[in-house]
Scaffold this motif. Structure first.
Motif, mmCIF file in Angstrom:
data_model
loop_
_atom_site.group_PDB
_atom_site.id
_atom_site.type_symbol
_atom_site.label_atom_id
_atom_site.label_comp_id
_atom_site.label_asym_id
_atom_site.label_seq_id
_atom_site.Cartn_x
_atom_site.Cartn_y
_atom_site.Cartn_z
ATOM 1 N N ASP A 236 11.814 7.502 5.545
ATOM 2 C CA ASP A 236 12.213 7.419 6.661
ATOM 3 C C ASP A 236 11.437 6.759 8.039
ATOM 4 O O ASP A 236 12.058 6.116 8.720
ATOM 5 N N TRP A 237 10.059 6.819 7.636
ATOM 6 C CA TRP A 237 9.371 6.230 8.794
ATOM 7 C C TRP A 237 9.482 4.609 8.653
ATOM 8 O O TRP A 237 9.741 4.164 9.657
ATOM 9 N N LEU A 238 9.509 4.018 7.483
ATOM 10 C CA LEU A 238 9.859 2.712 7.319
ATOM 11 C C LEU A 238 11.280 2.236 7.818
ATOM 12 O O LEU A 238 11.310 1.107 8.594
ATOM 13 N N ARG A 239 12.192 3.136 7.724
ATOM 14 C CA ARG A 239 13.511 2.688 8.186
ATOM 15 C C ARG A 239 13.409 2.745 9.514
ATOM 16 O O ARG A 239 14.151 2.003 10.513
ATOM 17 N N GLY A 240 12.835 3.603 10.395
ATOM 18 C CA GLY A 240 12.745 3.787 11.857
ATOM 19 C C GLY A 240 11.753 2.917 12.351
ATOM 20 O O GLY A 240 11.799 3.064 13.879
ATOM 21 N N LEU A 241 10.830 2.170 11.887
ATOM 22 C CA LEU A 241 9.678 1.734 12.146
ATOM 23 C C LEU A 241 10.094 0.643 13.574
ATOM 24 O O LEU A 241 9.751 0.679 14.661
ATOM 25 N N PRO A 242 11.093 -0.341 13.244
ATOM 26 C CA PRO A 242 11.353 -1.072 14.462
ATOM 27 C C PRO A 242 11.815 -0.563 15.742
ATOM 28 O O PRO A 242 11.281 -0.900 16.842
ATOM 29 N N ASP A 243 12.749 0.498 15.507
ATOM 30 C CA ASP A 243 13.002 1.445 16.738
ATOM 31 C C ASP A 243 11.869 2.022 17.497
ATOM 32 O O ASP A 243 11.872 2.030 18.581
ATOM 33 N N GLY B 258 -2.742 -5.955 32.365
ATOM 34 C CA GLY B 258 -2.956 -6.997 31.691
ATOM 35 C C GLY B 258 -4.339 -6.911 30.707
ATOM 36 O O GLY B 258 -4.843 -7.800 30.037
ATOM 37 N N THR B 259 -4.675 -5.542 30.687
ATOM 38 C CA THR B 259 -5.980 -5.208 29.716
ATOM 39 C C THR B 259 -5.453 -5.572 28.410
ATOM 40 O O THR B 259 -4.286 -4.808 28.072
ATOM 41 N N PRO B 260 -6.253 -5.981 27.487
ATOM 42 C CA PRO B 260 -5.848 -5.988 26.113
ATOM 43 C C PRO B 260 -5.977 -4.693 25.353
ATOM 44 O O PRO B 260 -6.835 -4.190 25.631
ATOM 45 N N ALA B 261 -4.978 -4.556 24.322
ATOM 46 C CA ALA B 261 -5.316 -3.414 23.971
ATOM 47 C C ALA B 261 -4.521 -3.497 22.237
ATOM 48 O O ALA B 261 -3.970 -4.344 21.935
ATOM 49 N N VAL B 262 -4.423 -2.237 21.479
ATOM 50 C CA VAL B 262 -3.824 -2.475 20.380
ATOM 51 C C VAL B 262 -2.860 -1.126 20.321
ATOM 52 O O VAL B 262 -3.333 -0.059 20.568
ATOM 53 N N LEU B 263 -1.678 -1.521 19.798
ATOM 54 C CA LEU B 263 -0.904 -0.195 19.638
ATOM 55 C C LEU B 263 -0.787 -0.167 17.885
ATOM 56 O O LEU B 263 -0.462 -1.060 17.145
ATOM 57 N N LYS B 264 -0.812 1.252 17.490
ATOM 58 C CA LYS B 264 -0.983 1.502 16.098
ATOM 59 C C LYS B 264 -0.006 2.435 15.845
ATOM 60 O O LYS B 264 0.218 3.452 16.528
ATOM 61 N N LEU B 265 0.973 2.216 14.976
ATOM 62 C CA LEU B 265 1.819 3.123 14.465
ATOM 63 C C LEU B 265 1.736 3.503 12.848
ATOM 64 O O LEU B 265 1.395 2.721 12.020
ATOM 65 N N VAL B 266 1.532 5.013 12.869
ATOM 66 C CA VAL B 266 1.114 5.181 11.817
ATOM 67 C C VAL B 266 2.089 6.299 10.972
ATOM 68 O O VAL B 266 2.734 7.114 11.449
ATOM 69 N N PRO B 267 2.082 6.286 9.536
ATOM 70 C CA PRO B 267 3.121 7.066 8.952
ATOM 71 C C PRO B 267 2.582 8.556 8.633
ATOM 72 O O PRO B 267 1.460 8.657 8.664
ATOM 73 N N ALA C 88 0.755 -1.120 0.000
ATOM 74 C CA ALA C 88 0.006 -0.084 0.171
ATOM 75 C C ALA C 88 0.956 1.268 0.095
ATOM 76 O O ALA C 88 0.776 2.249 -0.835
ATOM 77 N N LEU C 89 1.770 1.151 0.716
ATOM 78 C CA LEU C 89 2.723 2.347 0.759
ATOM 79 C C LEU C 89 3.474 2.615 -0.610
ATOM 80 O O LEU C 89 3.752 3.797 -1.115
ATOM 81 N N GLY C 90 3.802 1.453 -1.197
ATOM 82 C CA GLY C 90 4.514 1.617 -2.537
ATOM 83 C C GLY C 90 3.576 2.029 -3.479
ATOM 84 O O GLY C 90 4.195 2.593 -4.483
ATOM 85 N N GLU C 91 2.125 1.723 -3.365
ATOM 86 C CA GLU C 91 1.393 2.401 -4.433
ATOM 87 C C GLU C 91 1.062 3.946 -4.363
ATOM 88 O O GLU C 91 1.134 4.684 -5.260
ATOM 89 N N THR C 92 1.233 4.532 -3.067
ATOM 90 C CA THR C 92 0.913 5.865 -2.958
ATOM 91 C C THR C 92 2.202 6.452 -2.353
ATOM 92 O O THR C 92 2.078 6.920 -1.093
ATOM 93 N N PRO C 93 3.495 6.498 -2.818
ATOM 94 C CA PRO C 93 4.504 6.814 -2.358
ATOM 95 C C PRO C 93 4.503 8.219 -1.543
ATOM 96 O O PRO C 93 3.751 9.198 -1.929
ATOM 97 N N GLY C 94 4.777 8.482 -0.171
ATOM 98 C CA GLY C 94 4.899 9.608 0.615
ATOM 99 C C GLY C 94 6.104 10.367 0.501
ATOM 100 O O GLY C 94 6.475 11.064 1.367
ATOM 101 N N GLY C 95 7.239 9.918 -0.438
ATOM 102 C CA GLY C 95 8.361 10.655 -0.314
ATOM 103 C C GLY C 95 9.296 10.283 0.818
ATOM 104 O O GLY C 95 9.246 9.074 1.216
ATOM 105 N N ALA C 96 10.196 11.070 1.328
ATOM 106 C CA ALA C 96 11.368 10.979 2.279
ATOM 107 C C ALA C 96 10.583 10.501 3.411
ATOM 108 O O ALA C 96 11.209 9.876 4.349
ATOM 109 N N ASP C 97 9.471 11.148 3.859
ATOM 110 C CA ASP C 97 8.969 10.987 5.068
ATOM 111 C C ASP C 97 8.462 9.738 5.370
ATOM 112 O O ASP C 97 8.898 9.144 6.350
ATOM 113 N N THR C 98 7.887 8.889 4.119
ATOM 114 C CA THR C 98 7.423 7.692 4.343
ATOM 115 C C THR C 98 8.617 6.711 4.302
ATOM 116 O O THR C 98 8.601 5.572 5.336
#
Length: 300
Positions: free
Chosen positions: A24-31, A65-74, A12-22
């Motif tokens: 950078d976001w992908l490279r830094g995503l694991p950290d 112990g409460t279940p939740a969802v963590l969402k990281l968004v470009p 999806a990110l490849g279909e609609t490139p966000g340039g340098a910001d996207t």
């Protein structure tokens, strides 16, 4: 634990490139994921796969112990807008935002819903009823001094891309869609805060209420714009049905009546949004999706 983005997100990110910001976001995503998990005191269960097209989703548990969802968004997916909309809705009709003040920019901590159970699992008539009821609860007055994008602003960006389409077979539909947009914006009714990308798959089963919306790309404008995306839900089934055109027209009528929206305004925004999506699919090489969407638009 390595928090690598699922293939669906990368496509999806490849279909609609966000340039340098996207990039950078992908490279830094694991950290970034590691930092968010540690900073919020979370325990990770797993990465949600296939996940979304605009974010990395982790199923987590909070310290209690409460279940939740963590969402990281470009950045290109406007996480600040999603956070502001969810905060304004306050859990009414939409997933509840958790620990908003402690979560860094570009990260959302959300209540856990049943991500594998959406209203699409219901028979069509029931799924439309439940989805429409959920959408109605989201249509509230926007907060004073809001900074949400407006329907006029968003569709102007989309219209520019549509005008650039060089396919002569698509030109008549593009012209009709742009004319409908101009007419609709010239006499727009009262503005509301809208979900922006609402469809059946965005409505998930929950515990505190039966169904809640997720994944907004909020926008401020008239309700018919929001409802228009729902009209074409299960478009592949509509196209496969000999009476698809008649079913679509009945759907427009029923949804407009059930949610007190003018039928012609709903038809016009449905046309615009279907053509816009079809042109965008053509641009990124999804020819089969484009064919379905443009055939659907021709029925309107």
């Amino acid at each position: 634990m390595a928090f690598e983005p699922p293939p669906r997100l990368l496509r999806a990110l490849g279909e609609t490139p966000g340039g340098a910001d996207t990039d950078d976001w992908l490279r830094g995503l694991p950290d970034r994921a590691d930092e968010a998990v540690a900073g919020l005191g979370l325990t990770v269960e797993r990465v949600q796969v296939p996940g979304g097209r605009s974010s990395l989703v982790l199923l987590v548990r909070r310290a209690d112990g409460t279940p939740a969802v963590l969402k990281l968004v470009p950045p290109r997916s406007r996480p600040a807008g999603e956070r502001a909309a969810l905060a304004h809705w306050g859990g009414l009709g939409a997933v509840r935002l958790l620990d908003a003040d402690a979560v860094p920019d570009g990260v959302l901590l959300l209540e856990r819903l049943q991500r594998d159970v959406s209203v699409r699992s219901l028979p069509e008539a029931k799924s439309m009823l439940e989805a429409a009821g959920t959408l109605r609860r989201l249509w509230v007055a926007p907060p004073a001094g809001h900074r949400f994008e407006t329907v006029a602003e968003r569709t102007e960006r989309q219209a520019e891309a549509m005008r650039a389409c060089a396919d002569p077979d698509v030109t008549p539909l593009v012209d009709a869609a742009l004319a409908a947009r101009a007419e609709l914006l010239a006499d727009a009714p009262e503005e509301r805060l809208l979900h922006g990308t609402f469809r059946q798959s965005k409505v998930l089963a929950a515990e505190r209420v039966p169904w809640l919306a997720v994944g907004p790309d909020p926008v401020v404008g008239e309700c018919a714009f929001d409802l228009a995306r729902l009209v074409r839900d299960r478009v592949e089934d509509l196209i496969a049905t000999p009476s698809g055109a008649a079913v679509t027209r009945r759907r427009v009528k029923r949804l407009a009546e059930s949610l007190d929206v003018e039928q012609e305004r709903l038809r016009g925004w449905t046309l615009f949004r279907a053509v816009e999506s079809g042109v965008r699919a053509l641009r990124v090489g999804r020819d089969q999706d484009a064919e379905l969407l443009l055939e659907f638009a021709g029925w309107l």
